[in-house]
Design a protein around this motif. Sequence first.
Motif, PDB file in Angstrom:
ATOM      1  N   ILE A   8       4.095   6.436  -1.681  1.00  0.00           N
ATOM      2  CA  ILE A   8       4.047   5.180  -2.242  1.00  0.00           C
ATOM      3  C   ILE A   8       2.857   5.086  -3.219  1.00  0.00           C
ATOM      4  CG2 ILE A   8       3.813   2.688  -1.745  1.00  0.00           C
ATOM      5  CD1 ILE A   8       5.426   3.128   0.659  1.00  0.00           C
ATOM      6  N   TYR A  12       3.398   4.360  -7.565  1.00  0.00           N
ATOM      7  CA  TYR A  12       2.638   3.349  -8.134  1.00  0.00           C
ATOM      8  C   TYR A  12       1.664   3.730  -9.108  1.00  0.00           C
ATOM      9  CZ  TYR A  12       5.200   0.034  -5.259  1.00  0.00           C
ATOM     10  OH  TYR A  12       6.119  -0.548  -4.702  1.00  0.00           O
ATOM     11  N   SER A  32      -0.606  -6.730  -2.616  1.00  0.00           N
ATOM     12  CA  SER A  32       0.226  -7.782  -1.864  1.00  0.00           C
ATOM     13  C   SER A  32       1.552  -7.652  -1.794  1.00  0.00           C
ATOM     14  CB  SER A  32      -0.392  -9.111  -2.376  1.00  0.00           C
ATOM     15  OG  SER A  32       0.389  -9.516  -3.659  1.00  0.00           O
ATOM     16  N   GLY A  33       2.149  -7.296  -2.725  1.00  0.00           N
ATOM     17  CA  GLY A  33       3.632  -7.106  -2.731  1.00  0.00           C
ATOM     18  C   GLY A  33       4.134  -5.921  -1.698  1.00  0.00           C
ATOM     19  N   VAL A  34       3.521  -4.754  -1.593  1.00  0.00           N
ATOM     20  CA  VAL A  34       3.693  -3.755  -0.768  1.00  0.00           C
ATOM     21  C   VAL A  34       3.535  -4.144   0.570  1.00  0.00           C
ATOM     22  CG1 VAL A  34       2.862  -1.399   0.043  1.00  0.00           C
ATOM     23  CG2 VAL A  34       3.171  -2.088  -2.491  1.00  0.00           C
ATOM     24  N   PHE A  36       3.865  -7.290   1.801  1.00  0.00           N
ATOM     25  CA  PHE A  36       4.515  -8.123   2.329  1.00  0.00           C
ATOM     26  C   PHE A  36       6.158  -7.495   2.442  1.00  0.00           C
ATOM     27  CE2 PHE A  36       2.253 -11.572   0.250  1.00  0.00           C
ATOM     28  CZ  PHE A  36       2.134 -12.339   1.518  1.00  0.00           C
ATOM     29  N   GLN A  37       6.376  -6.354   1.879  1.00  0.00           N
ATOM     30  CA  GLN A  37       7.585  -5.352   1.999  1.00  0.00           C
ATOM     31  C   GLN A  37       7.303  -4.946   3.364  1.00  0.00           C
ATOM     32  OE1 GLN A  37       7.863  -2.529  -1.233  1.00  0.00           O
ATOM     33  NE2 GLN A  37       8.643  -3.858  -2.254  1.00  0.00           N
ATOM     34  N   PHE A  38       6.244  -4.467   3.820  1.00  0.00           N
ATOM     35  CA  PHE A  38       5.897  -3.772   5.026  1.00  0.00           C
ATOM     36  C   PHE A  38       6.266  -4.994   6.261  1.00  0.00           C
ATOM     37  CE2 PHE A  38       3.470  -0.247   3.014  1.00  0.00           C
ATOM     38  CZ  PHE A  38       4.531   0.900   3.243  1.00  0.00           C
ATOM     39  N   ILE A  40       8.061  -7.539   6.030  1.00  0.00           N
ATOM     40  CA  ILE A  40       9.449  -7.771   6.099  1.00  0.00           C
ATOM     41  C   ILE A  40      10.264  -6.692   6.929  1.00  0.00           C
ATOM     42  CG2 ILE A  40      11.797  -7.961   4.852  1.00  0.00           C
ATOM     43  CD1 ILE A  40       9.906  -9.517   2.814  1.00  0.00           C
ATOM     44  N   VAL A  41       9.851  -5.320   6.647  1.00  0.00           N
ATOM     45  CA  VAL A  41      10.537  -4.180   7.300  1.00  0.00           C
ATOM     46  C   VAL A  41      10.160  -4.277   8.824  1.00  0.00           C
ATOM     47  CG1 VAL A  41      10.637  -1.832   7.557  1.00  0.00           C
ATOM     48  CG2 VAL A  41      10.774  -2.815   5.255  1.00  0.00           C
ATOM     49  N   SER A  51      18.154  -8.199  12.213  1.00  0.00           N
ATOM     50  CA  SER A  51      18.799  -6.934  11.842  1.00  0.00           C
ATOM     51  C   SER A  51      20.064  -6.779  11.754  1.00  0.00           C
ATOM     52  CB  SER A  51      18.066  -5.697  12.480  1.00  0.00           C
ATOM     53  OG  SER A  51      18.322  -5.449  13.744  1.00  0.00           O
TER      54      SER A  51
END
Length: 71
Positions: A8, A12, A32-34, A36-38, A40-41, A51
Amino acid sequence: MLERFFAIFCFYLIAWVLSEDKKSFSWKVLISGVFFQFIIVAFLIEMPAASSPLLVISMGCRQSLILPLRP
């Protein structure tokens, strides 16, 4: 797990190297985007109620792709 974070980071880093305006590249927004992705996952993996709708959508997509191919 460490290889995933490295991949990752490399992705980037390549995006930053290829960008035209490196000074306007916001690392704070990227991090911060990465993050929030973690989050959510992790939520989708740990919560079966979250799920299961995604699994239903996935099965529907698979069926719609497989059925037209069969004679």
